[in-house]
Write a protein that holds these residues in place. Structure first.
Motif: not given
Length: 428
Positions: A188-192, A317-325, A349-358
């Motif tokens: 998936s391009n959005i969920l990885g 393997a490189h991308e897997h390591a970067v994704t885990a990191y 290695g496609a990570i989608s996310f949401l963000l909130t403030d304090d």
């Protein structure tokens, strides 16, 4: 090259754009490779050399330049076949992107010229079913919606779990004996998410359905073998795998391509033409009407050479390591919620996310992307041409960071610090 030998800093030197600065001297942090990858010097040089030394149309001339251009073009077909484990070079069709490749198959399913016993596999109409998944890119959803409207077939789909994986608990009820085609994304391009292709193929085979796989996000990042996957068609695009824009590939089983009607009519795809009717060339040329994207195909060949030399297992393997990191690092950002699998298992290695403030208030992804850009960090914001996923999770859009063979953990650190800055800005 083994994973321990993968030298990302050496790799980065092959990509001139990664050394540039933006916004008055900030180093570029490119985290938008799921949208398009950057291009190494080897690819840039190959395209330039084609135009400087070999520029001519292919398959049509008997002079030196035409023969050289044709040889370069057809050599890439051999490289593509080897890269994806195809056993027959005639199974490789050049298109301009994955979207065209997927539309080609969908169009064949409703073309009235489809005749003969083998071609009956492409006939579709009322009472038949088309199965997709809820995580599809629009390029692997809209063509099937259009096909369903043209033919009266019914569109069905496999849903998603809360952690962004396919819900296979009712697979047999979704893929029934009425299914004529099952089309799904590999990664998936959005969920990885990397999907369990084998299980879905096995069910499709039980009911006699054709299987189409969208490999746009898998072929550039993972070793892919079409024989092992057991699918009937595979689509992928060059610009996500370090090749130029404007070139893609449809791989199909030769016995199916032989009975598929052409998508476009014109020069090069014909066998005999009279004023009354025409017959068509055998595949793959049947599906490559007109002057093709010659320089881009040459560039695709150079990209395959480049990736092959590095080694797809080492790249994966490189991308897997970067994704885990990255998943661990993003977990340290307060108010951040990953949309998709929370671990690197069966994940790209496609990570989608949401963000909130304090205060827990949502920060719109467009605002996140703009502030990150001011720090030189390039990410993608929006629904990523996968709006049904956003609807499934009840969000208007997400921010997406995506990685490739040249991504470093230092760039992930820059992203995390940038997200802390976004929260500080909006929490004030």
């Amino acid at each position: 090259m083994t994973p321990t030998e993968f030298d990302v800093e050496r790799v980065r030197k092959d990509f001139p754009i990664l050394a540039r600065t933006v916004h008055d001297g900030l180093p570029l942090v490119y985290l938008d490779s799921a949208a398009t990858s950057q291009k190494p010097l080897a690819v840039l040089d190959a395209e330039r050399a084609y135009y400087e030394q070999h520029n001519a149309n292919v398959h049509r001339g008997i002079h030196v330049l035409a023969e050289e251009a044709t040889a370069l073009y057809e050599a890439t077909r051999d490289k593509v076949a080897a890269f994806i484990g195809a056993t027959d070079r005639r199974e490789v069709v050049f298109t301009k992107n994955s979207t065209e490749a997927l539309n080609l198959v969908a169009y064949a399913m409703s073309n009235a010229e489809t005749t003969g016993p083998e071609a009956e596999r492409f006939r579709i109409g009322p009472g038949d079913e088309i199965v997709v998944t809820e995580m599809e890119h629009h390029s692997n959803l809209v063509p099937w919606q259009m096909l369903a409207r043209r033919t009266g077939a019914t569109l069905r789909w496999i849903g998603l779990t809360d952690d962004g994986r396919l819900d296979l608990t009712n697979l047999d009820a979704v893929i029934t004996e009425r299914a004529k085609v099952v089309s799904m994304v590999h990664q998936s391009n959005i969920l990885g998410t990397v999907n369990p292709v084998e299980r879905i193929v096995a069910r499709a085979r039980e009911v006699g359905a054709l299987v189409v796989l969208d490999g746009s996000q898998s072929v550039p990042h993972l070793p892919v073998d079409v024989v092992a996957l057991g699918v009937d068609f595979l689509a992928f695009t060059g610009h996500k795998m370090c090749a130029p824009t404007g070139v893609g590939v449809l791989w199909g089983r030769h016995e199916l391509l032989e009975v598929m009607p052409p998508f476009l009519g014109g020069g090069e795809m014909i066998e005999v033409v009279t004023m009354e009717a025409s017959t068509y060339a055998p595949p793959p040329h049947r599906f490559e009407a007109g002057t093709p994207m010659i320089s881009q195909v040459v560039g695709l060949g150079a990209a395959i050479d480049y990736l092959t030399e590095l080694g797809m297992p080492a790249i994966a393997a490189h991308e897997h390591a970067v994704t885990a990191y990255a998943l661990d690092a993003l977990a340290t950002v307060p108010g951040l919620r990953v949309i998709g699998p929370p671990t690197a298992e069966d994940r790209g290695g496609a990570i989608s996310f949401l963000l909130t403030d304090d205060a827990g208030r949502p920060i719109h992804p467009h605002d996140v992307g703009q502030i990150l850009d001011e720090r030189g960090i390039a990410v993608r914001v929006g629904h990523h041409c996968a709006r049904p996923v956003c609807l499934r999770f009840g969000v208007p859009a997400t921010t997406r960071a995506s990685f490739h063979l040249y991504t470093t953990t230092a760039e992930v650190d820059a992203l995390v610090e940038g997200l802390h800055e976004v929260r500080r800005f909006f929490s004030r």
